[in-house]
Write a protein that holds these residues in place. Structure first.
Motif, PDB file in Angstrom:
ATOM      1  N   VAL A 182       0.728  -1.127   0.000  1.00  0.00           N
ATOM      2  CA  VAL A 182      -0.028   0.010  -0.120  1.00  0.00           C
ATOM      3  C   VAL A 182       0.623   1.214  -0.078  1.00  0.00           C
ATOM      4  N   TYR A 183       2.019   1.408   0.958  1.00  0.00           N
ATOM      5  CA  TYR A 183       2.738   2.496   0.757  1.00  0.00           C
ATOM      6  C   TYR A 183       3.669   2.485  -0.310  1.00  0.00           C
ATOM      7  N   VAL A 184       3.949   1.835  -1.394  1.00  0.00           N
ATOM      8  CA  VAL A 184       4.663   1.750  -2.599  1.00  0.00           C
ATOM      9  C   VAL A 184       3.455   2.112  -3.537  1.00  0.00           C
ATOM     10  N   CYS A 185       2.197   1.890  -3.546  1.00  0.00           N
ATOM     11  CA  CYS A 185       1.274   2.339  -4.346  1.00  0.00           C
ATOM     12  C   CYS A 185       1.074   3.942  -4.066  1.00  0.00           C
ATOM     13  N   MET A 186       1.012   4.207  -2.774  1.00  0.00           N
ATOM     14  CA  MET A 186       0.729   5.665  -2.483  1.00  0.00           C
ATOM     15  C   MET A 186       1.952   6.636  -3.023  1.00  0.00           C
ATOM     16  N   ARG A 187       3.066   6.041  -2.751  1.00  0.00           N
ATOM     17  CA  ARG A 187       4.237   6.752  -2.972  1.00  0.00           C
ATOM     18  C   ARG A 187       4.380   6.729  -4.634  1.00  0.00           C
ATOM     19  N   ASP A 188       4.007   5.734  -5.377  1.00  0.00           N
ATOM     20  CA  ASP A 188       4.564   5.740  -6.824  1.00  0.00           C
ATOM     21  C   ASP A 188       3.102   6.669  -7.495  1.00  0.00           C
TER      22      ASP A 188
END
Length: 287
Positions: A182-188
């Motif tokens: 979820v973090y990677v999705c939000m960041r990207d």
């Protein structure tokens, strides 16, 4: 960032002001050794961060923070203190204090704490803008397909995230990998947390949103329990002061502490949105 300093010891005021200026931490927009006079100036100047002494002869720092909050101050507060009394420190957090700087003042600690608070403020403002953009009543922007990675890349940033998960005692939890995704999705995507993000991650993992959310909440609850346990042992513990402050609000930690001590039948509540925003803040601070 604009800073205001309140301490009845002028030597401490000058030392902090010199550190902030010489280390290019920000701008000192004012200072006072008189809490009453400081109230008016803070409400007028509207500094981003107020450094306030806990123990002052005219008015203690907790009372000053409470009065400023009631008067509509939106500043972040950092408490200066050599006091180790857990109840008093707990009252300071309840009043709205973000972090503590210990006396005698140490330049390295000042830089570290003020850097953390400044990043937290910046992230709040970013998240407020994102909520306006993606919030209720607006047109939510679907994350682009090609911005969602199939697998979370193992890099220095995610390894640092694993460090915070380890400090929170949740690295081995089943939901922690999903939190990373979820973090990677939000960041990207440059997006705030919402159900669209969760749905996309669930789809990529071939799972249901409900199952994904349950695992994430269980992992976060484990982290909250560990932070509360650390706070019970020592309010100045690194787990509580630094890492826990990113992803949990003090009320949740306090409620969990009461539960662990048998003072309450229910513990603290976890917020996926708050936790993820804290992780984004933490990620930005280590880039």
């Amino acid at each position: 960032m604009k800073y205001y300093i309140v301490d009845d010891n002028i030597a401490t005021v000058k030392s902090l002001a010199n550190t902030i200026r010489s280390r290019e931490i920000g701008e000192v927009c004012g200072y006072s050794t008189d809490p009453e006079a400081a109230m008016e100036e803070i409400l007028e100047e509207r500094p981003d961060i107020v450094l306030v002494d806990l123990l002052m002869s005219e008015m203690d720092g907790i009372s000053l923070v409470e009065r400023l909050r009631k008067s509509g101050s939106g500043s972040a507060f950092v408490m200066l203190s050599k006091v180790t009394d857990k109840e008093m420190i707990g009252n300071a957090y309840k009043a709205g204090v973000e972090f503590f700087i210990h006396k005698p003042v140490n330049i390295t600690e000042v830089e570290k704490v003020l850097g953390n608070v400044a990043e937290k403020i910046k992230m709040r403002r970013i998240m407020e803008d994102l909520r306006e953009l993606f919030g209720e009543g607006g047109n939510k922007k679907e994350p682009a397909e090609d911005t969602l990675p199939e697998e979370s890349p193992v890099n220095e940033e995610l390894q640092s995230l694993d460090m915070i998960f380890n400090m929170l005692g949740m690295l081995g939890e089943k939901g922690t990998r999903e939190i990373r995704d979820v973090y990677v999705c939000m960041r990207d995507c440059g997006c705030g947390y919402d159900k669209v993000i969760l749905s996309r991650v669930a789809e990529e993992r071939g799972d249901s949103v409900k199952n994904l959310e349950q695992r994430i909440r269980r992992a976060m609850k484990k982290g909250l329990t560990n932070v509360a346990s650390a706070a019970l042992a020592d309010y100045e513990s690194e787990v509580f002061q630094i890492y826990g402050n990113y992803v949990f609000d003090f009320k949740s930690v306090r409620d969990e502490m009461d539960f662990l001590e048998g003072k309450s039948k229910s513990g603290g509540r976890v917020s996926i949105s708050h936790f993820m925003e804290g992780l984004i803040l933490y990620g930005n601070s280590i880039r």
